[in-house]
Design a protein around this motif. Structure first.
Motif, PDB file in Angstrom:
ATOM      1  N   GLY A 121     -47.855   8.862   2.037  1.00 23.08           N
ATOM      2  CA  GLY A 121     -48.672   7.826   1.433  1.00 23.08           C
ATOM      3  C   GLY A 121     -47.932   6.633   0.878  1.00 23.08           C
ATOM      4  O   GLY A 121     -48.547   5.629   0.503  1.00 23.08           O
ATOM      5  N   ARG A 122     -46.606   6.678   0.820  1.00 26.82           N
ATOM      6  CA  ARG A 122     -45.852   5.564   0.253  1.00 26.82           C
ATOM      7  C   ARG A 122     -45.349   4.631   1.355  1.00 26.82           C
ATOM      8  O   ARG A 122     -45.065   5.057   2.473  1.00 26.82           O
ATOM      9  CB  ARG A 122     -44.654   6.073  -0.548  1.00 26.82           C
ATOM     10  N   THR A 123     -45.203   3.376   1.001  1.00 27.21           N
ATOM     11  CA  THR A 123     -44.604   2.397   1.919  1.00 27.21           C
ATOM     12  C   THR A 123     -43.094   2.453   1.744  1.00 27.21           C
ATOM     13  O   THR A 123     -42.589   2.448   0.622  1.00 27.21           O
ATOM     14  CB  THR A 123     -45.104   0.974   1.606  1.00 27.21           C
ATOM     15  N   THR A 124     -42.370   2.538   2.850  1.00 31.83           N
ATOM     16  CA  THR A 124     -40.916   2.649   2.779  1.00 31.83           C
ATOM     17  C   THR A 124     -40.239   1.370   3.258  1.00 31.83           C
ATOM     18  O   THR A 124     -40.708   0.728   4.208  1.00 31.83           O
ATOM     19  CB  THR A 124     -40.406   3.832   3.624  1.00 31.83           C
ATOM     20  N   PRO A 125     -39.128   1.003   2.642  1.00 26.94           N
ATOM     21  CA  PRO A 125     -38.383  -0.179   3.090  1.00 26.94           C
ATOM     22  C   PRO A 125     -37.440   0.136   4.250  1.00 26.94           C
ATOM     23  O   PRO A 125     -36.785  -0.768   4.773  1.00 26.94           O
ATOM     24  CB  PRO A 125     -37.594  -0.586   1.839  1.00 26.94           C
ATOM     25  N   TYR A 126     -37.348   1.423   4.649  1.00 29.20           N
ATOM     26  CA  TYR A 126     -36.396   1.827   5.685  1.00 29.20           C
ATOM     27  C   TYR A 126     -37.090   2.084   7.022  1.00 29.20           C
ATOM     28  O   TYR A 126     -38.081   2.823   7.082  1.00 29.20           O
ATOM     29  CB  TYR A 126     -35.651   3.095   5.261  1.00 29.20           C
ATOM     30  N   GLU A 127     -36.550   1.518   8.091  1.00 26.77           N
ATOM     31  CA  GLU A 127     -37.072   1.785   9.436  1.00 26.77           C
ATOM     32  C   GLU A 127     -36.853   3.240   9.833  1.00 26.77           C
ATOM     33  O   GLU A 127     -37.678   3.835  10.523  1.00 26.77           O
ATOM     34  CB  GLU A 127     -36.374   0.882  10.456  1.00 26.77           C
ATOM     35  N   ARG A 128     -35.724   3.814   9.416  1.00 27.08           N
ATOM     36  CA  ARG A 128     -35.361   5.170   9.855  1.00 27.08           C
ATOM     37  C   ARG A 128     -36.148   6.267   9.147  1.00 27.08           C
ATOM     38  O   ARG A 128     -36.173   7.408   9.612  1.00 27.08           O
ATOM     39  CB  ARG A 128     -33.864   5.409   9.629  1.00 27.08           C
TER      40      ARG A 128
ATOM     41  N   ASP B 294     -29.827  -0.781   2.478  1.00 28.54           N
ATOM     42  CA  ASP B 294     -28.547  -0.067   2.391  1.00 28.54           C
ATOM     43  C   ASP B 294     -27.469  -1.008   1.868  1.00 28.54           C
ATOM     44  O   ASP B 294     -26.703  -0.663   0.959  1.00 28.54           O
ATOM     45  CB  ASP B 294     -28.119   0.460   3.771  1.00 28.54           C
ATOM     46  N   ILE B 295     -27.409  -2.176   2.453  1.00 31.79           N
ATOM     47  CA  ILE B 295     -26.344  -3.134   2.117  1.00 31.79           C
ATOM     48  C   ILE B 295     -26.396  -3.519   0.645  1.00 31.79           C
ATOM     49  O   ILE B 295     -25.364  -3.600  -0.033  1.00 31.79           O
ATOM     50  CB  ILE B 295     -26.450  -4.376   3.027  1.00 31.79           C
ATOM     51  N   LYS B 296     -27.597  -3.724   0.125  1.00 39.09           N
ATOM     52  CA  LYS B 296     -27.742  -4.091  -1.291  1.00 39.09           C
ATOM     53  C   LYS B 296     -27.117  -3.047  -2.203  1.00 39.09           C
ATOM     54  O   LYS B 296     -26.348  -3.365  -3.114  1.00 39.09           O
ATOM     55  CB  LYS B 296     -29.224  -4.253  -1.649  1.00 39.09           C
ATOM     56  N   SER B 297     -27.469  -1.784  -1.964  1.00 39.84           N
ATOM     57  CA  SER B 297     -27.001  -0.719  -2.859  1.00 39.84           C
ATOM     58  C   SER B 297     -25.534  -0.374  -2.633  1.00 39.84           C
ATOM     59  O   SER B 297     -24.814  -0.037  -3.575  1.00 39.84           O
ATOM     60  CB  SER B 297     -27.860   0.529  -2.695  1.00 39.84           C
ATOM     61  N   LEU B 298     -25.058  -0.476  -1.404  1.00 39.75           N
ATOM     62  CA  LEU B 298     -23.674  -0.101  -1.108  1.00 39.75           C
ATOM     63  C   LEU B 298     -22.672  -1.176  -1.522  1.00 39.75           C
ATOM     64  O   LEU B 298     -21.537  -0.875  -1.878  1.00 39.75           O
ATOM     65  CB  LEU B 298     -23.512   0.217   0.382  1.00 39.75           C
ATOM     66  N   GLU B 299     -23.089  -2.420  -1.469  1.00 40.49           N
ATOM     67  CA  GLU B 299     -22.190  -3.508  -1.858  1.00 40.49           C
ATOM     68  C   GLU B 299     -22.036  -3.597  -3.378  1.00 40.49           C
ATOM     69  O   GLU B 299     -20.976  -3.963  -3.882  1.00 40.49           O
ATOM     70  CB  GLU B 299     -22.710  -4.844  -1.316  1.00 40.49           C
ATOM     71  N   ASP B 300     -23.089  -3.241  -4.102  1.00 39.27           N
ATOM     72  CA  ASP B 300     -23.032  -3.356  -5.568  1.00 39.27           C
ATOM     73  C   ASP B 300     -23.747  -2.170  -6.231  1.00 39.27           C
ATOM     74  O   ASP B 300     -24.816  -2.321  -6.823  1.00 39.27           O
ATOM     75  CB  ASP B 300     -23.678  -4.673  -6.019  1.00 39.27           C
ATOM     76  N   PRO B 301     -23.175  -0.968  -6.125  1.00 44.17           N
ATOM     77  CA  PRO B 301     -23.832   0.211  -6.702  1.00 44.17           C
ATOM     78  C   PRO B 301     -23.996   0.117  -8.221  1.00 44.17           C
ATOM     79  O   PRO B 301     -24.983   0.606  -8.768  1.00 44.17           O
ATOM     80  CB  PRO B 301     -22.904   1.366  -6.310  1.00 44.17           C
ATOM     81  N   GLN B 302     -23.032  -0.507  -8.873  1.00 39.90           N
ATOM     82  CA  GLN B 302     -23.119  -0.654 -10.332  1.00 39.90           C
ATOM     83  C   GLN B 302     -24.332  -1.512 -10.711  1.00 39.90           C
ATOM     84  O   GLN B 302     -25.151  -1.121 -11.555  1.00 39.90           O
ATOM     85  CB  GLN B 302     -21.843  -1.298 -10.870  1.00 39.90           C
TER      86      GLN B 302
ATOM     87  N   TRP C 156     -22.149   8.046   7.647  1.00 36.71           N
ATOM     88  CA  TRP C 156     -23.242   8.878   8.182  1.00 36.71           C
ATOM     89  C   TRP C 156     -24.412   8.047   8.694  1.00 36.71           C
ATOM     90  O   TRP C 156     -25.034   8.401   9.711  1.00 36.71           O
ATOM     91  CB  TRP C 156     -23.705   9.905   7.160  1.00 36.71           C
ATOM     92  N   ILE C 157     -24.697   6.922   8.025  1.00 36.64           N
ATOM     93  CA  ILE C 157     -25.810   6.086   8.480  1.00 36.64           C
ATOM     94  C   ILE C 157     -25.511   5.524   9.867  1.00 36.64           C
ATOM     95  O   ILE C 157     -26.356   5.548  10.772  1.00 36.64           O
ATOM     96  CB  ILE C 157     -26.092   4.939   7.479  1.00 36.64           C
ATOM     97  N   SER C 158     -24.296   5.030  10.067  1.00 36.36           N
ATOM     98  CA  SER C 158     -23.905   4.443  11.352  1.00 36.36           C
ATOM     99  C   SER C 158     -23.859   5.487  12.462  1.00 36.36           C
ATOM    100  O   SER C 158     -24.057   5.165  13.637  1.00 36.36           O
ATOM    101  CB  SER C 158     -22.540   3.759  11.228  1.00 36.36           C
ATOM    102  N   GLN C 159     -23.601   6.739  12.088  1.00 34.19           N
ATOM    103  CA  GLN C 159     -23.535   7.799  13.091  1.00 34.19           C
ATOM    104  C   GLN C 159     -24.906   8.068  13.711  1.00 34.19           C
ATOM    105  O   GLN C 159     -25.004   8.334  14.916  1.00 34.19           O
ATOM    106  CB  GLN C 159     -22.996   9.078  12.456  1.00 34.19           C
ATOM    107  N   TYR C 160     -25.949   8.005  12.913  1.00 29.95           N
ATOM    108  CA  TYR C 160     -27.280   8.352  13.393  1.00 29.95           C
ATOM    109  C   TYR C 160     -28.227   7.161  13.537  1.00 29.95           C
ATOM    110  O   TYR C 160     -29.117   7.173  14.387  1.00 29.95           O
ATOM    111  CB  TYR C 160     -27.933   9.365  12.430  1.00 29.95           C
ATOM    112  N   PHE C 161     -28.035   6.136  12.697  1.00 28.77           N
ATOM    113  CA  PHE C 161     -28.979   5.021  12.669  1.00 28.77           C
ATOM    114  C   PHE C 161     -28.207   3.702  12.606  1.00 28.77           C
ATOM    115  O   PHE C 161     -27.137   3.589  13.180  1.00 28.77           O
ATOM    116  CB  PHE C 161     -29.923   5.157  11.456  1.00 28.77           C
ATOM    117  N   LYS C 162     -28.763   2.737  11.897  1.00 26.10           N
ATOM    118  CA  LYS C 162     -28.076   1.470  11.669  1.00 26.10           C
ATOM    119  C   LYS C 162     -28.255   1.089  10.201  1.00 26.10           C
ATOM    120  O   LYS C 162     -29.236   1.470   9.539  1.00 26.10           O
ATOM    121  CB  LYS C 162     -28.656   0.381  12.566  1.00 26.10           C
TER     122      LYS C 162
END
Length: 307
Positions: free
Chosen positions: A291-298, A187-195, A176-182
């Motif tokens: 009011g929060r700073t986000t690490p995501y461009e999207r 993303d990579i940190k959490s998806l590569e090692d969710p545990q 879904w991320i690749s479909q709409y964004f990049k």
């Protein structure tokens, strides 16, 4: 199909006799003309559009009836006195004479219908009005879709994350991320090692199984600040499972999981182009915050809710 078939059969019975009734009284009218005839019999000239709205028929249907009545010399057409750009129609002198003859027929038909009504336990007019009202509020198609979703949702089971779901968690989110964004570094940190990135840091991941197949995922990420306890993140549902209510089931399950972990609130980040997702979050109880700073461009919208 059964409802439509029964109504058509009833309509055919009534319409067949209606044509014979006109012959019985020597009135040269076709039954299908009557709604237009009746509206115009009140004396006011009307446009095709006005007649269509009053009798609930389509514009082309009324146009056809008016043309047929015009051929029989029952209609006269003229320019609207208040708006010369449009035409209005009214009954001709011939039609007005027919209307006078029609009164005794209408009285007899009305009494015959009342006689039928007196022998029934259910008022047909009221029943039709109820159906029309309810279908106007919510069409049959939407009701069937809701029942389909309800039935299929009973086959959805939400389970805790296990290492065997690692690839599913990664694949559904990448899709879904690749479909709409990049994909972004976070993303990579959490998806590569969710545990390691999510669960070992005090978070959780839930997996939705549909008929035993993992088709939806959602994560709770522990937040280290004084405002919010957990972030709802990485919610993804396979396209082949969308429409089964899995997103809502997962969302409610993740809320309960957060409560069980002692959380008093939930936070999330999303993008306003994802209208279905935003609608789901609102249904779950999230409201827009800032009011929060986000690490995501999207991310261009932040939402939170109290538990």
């Amino acid at each position: 199909m059964a409802i439509g078939s029964r109504l058509r059969l009833l309509t055919e019975k009534v319409t067949t006799d209606a044509a014979k009734v006109y012959n019985l009284y020597g009135v040269r009218l076709q039954p299908k003309w009557f709604p237009v005839f009746y509206i115009l019999s009140k004396g006011e000239a009307k446009s095709i559009t006005d007649i269509s709205k009053e009798i609930g028929h389509s514009h082309p249907s009324v146009s056809t009836i008016v043309r047929e009545m015009n051929k029989e010399g029952l209609i006269k057409e003229e320019k609207d006195e208040t708006d010369g750009r449009r035409n209005v129609v009214s009954l001709s002198t011939k039609a007005i004479e027919i209307n006078k003859k029609l009164q005794s027929q209408l009285a007899d038909v009305n009494n015959a219908v009342e006689d039928i009504m007196s022998q029934t336990q259910n008022n047909l007019w009221h029943a039709i009005e109820e159906w029309e009202y309810l279908l106007e509020q919510k069409p049959l198609l939407r009701r069937v879709l809701e029942q389909k979703k309800l039935r299929e949702s009973k086959e959805v089971e939400v389970v805790e994350y296990q290492p065997k779901y690692r690839e599913v968690f990664k694949a559904l989110n990448e899709e879904w991320i690749s479909q709409y964004f990049k994909l972004e570094p976070q993303d990579i940190k959490s998806l590569e090692d969710p545990q390691g990135y999510i669960i070992n840091n005090g978070g959780a991941i839930l997996v939705a199984l549909y008929k035993g197949e993992p088709l939806g995922v959602c994560a709770l990420v522990k937040m280290n600040d004084d405002t919010y306890d957990y972030e709802l993140a990485k919610m993804a549902v396979s396209p082949k499972a969308q429409g089964k209510g899995i997103g809502l089931i997962l969302g409610n399950a993740i809320k309960e999981k957060a409560r069980s972990l002692g959380s008093s609130n939930l936070y999330l980040e999303s993008n306003t182009t994802l209208k279905a997702a935003i609608s789901l979050y609102e249904k779950l109880g999230f409201k827009k915050v800032a009011g929060r700073t986000t690490p995501y461009e999207r991310a261009n919208i932040q939402m939170a809710m109290d538990l």
